[in-house]
Design a protein around this motif. Structure first.
Motif, PDB file in Angstrom:
ATOM      1  N   VAL A   1       0.842  -1.208   0.000  1.00 35.52           N
ATOM      2  CA  VAL A   1       0.000   0.000   0.000  1.00 35.52           C
ATOM      3  C   VAL A   1       0.871   1.250   0.000  1.00 35.52           C
ATOM      4  N   TYR A   2       1.892   1.262   0.855  1.00 33.58           N
ATOM      5  CA  TYR A   2       2.788   2.419   0.938  1.00 33.58           C
ATOM      6  C   TYR A   2       3.514   2.629  -0.392  1.00 33.58           C
TER       7      TYR A   2
ATOM      8  N   LEU B   1       6.304  10.738   2.458  1.00 35.73           N
ATOM      9  CA  LEU B   1       5.257  10.778   1.435  1.00 35.73           C
ATOM     10  C   LEU B   1       4.850  12.208   1.110  1.00 35.73           C
TER      11      LEU B   1
ATOM     12  N   ILE C   1       2.045   9.155  -6.016  1.00 34.45           N
ATOM     13  CA  ILE C   1       2.407  10.542  -5.700  1.00 34.45           C
ATOM     14  C   ILE C   1       3.530  10.997  -6.624  1.00 34.45           C
TER      15      ILE C   1
ATOM     16  N   TRP D   1       1.127   4.028  -2.985  1.00 37.73           N
ATOM     17  CA  TRP D   1       0.868   5.431  -2.664  1.00 37.73           C
ATOM     18  C   TRP D   1       2.064   6.285  -3.088  1.00 37.73           C
TER      19      TRP D   1
END
Length: 130
Positions: A32-33, A96, A40, A36
């Protein structure tokens, strides 16, 4: 004549099961990270090899660090354990935010807010359960 499996679980099998469960959780969170981070980095444009590689590496590092922290954290006193999870969350979230093109100050502020929130929750949990 077949032998039935024992109805109880040994300490070793419970520890192995717990480690496997945390490894699976760390892997899922890393995926998931990484997705993401890759999205981005893509910033609305087409998916490139660079943004995909960035996502894979970010997810891999996140998963390895999360699993390692889970293995080390139980040996720490509750204050340091809560602080270690807070630092991990703050750095992860700040990274992030910075990957999205935010300034260093904005990334730091959001990372500190995430770290303070995680510290409050984890310290409360460790304090009330120990």
């Amino acid at each position: 004549m077949a032998h039935a499996a024992p109805a109880f679980r040994t300490r070793r099998s419970r520890a192995t099961s717990n480690a496997a469960r945390w490894a699976g959780l760390a892997l899922a969170m890393g995926i998931v990270y990484g997705l993401w981070a890759g999205l981005i980095r893509r910033d609305g444009g087409p998916l490139t090899a660079g943004s995909a590689l960035f996502g894979v590496l970010a997810g891999l590092v996140f998963a390895v660090l999360m699993y390692a922290l889970h293995r080390i954290a139980p040996t720490l006193p509750r204050e340091l354990r809560a602080m270690s999870w807070a630092v991990f969350a703050g750095i992860s979230f700040g990274f992030l935010v910075s990957a999205g093109g935010a300034s260093v100050v904005r990334s730091t502020i959001f990372g500190l807010l995430a770290a303070a929130s995680v510290f409050a929750v984890t310290f409360y949990r460790y304090y009330t359960t120990e």
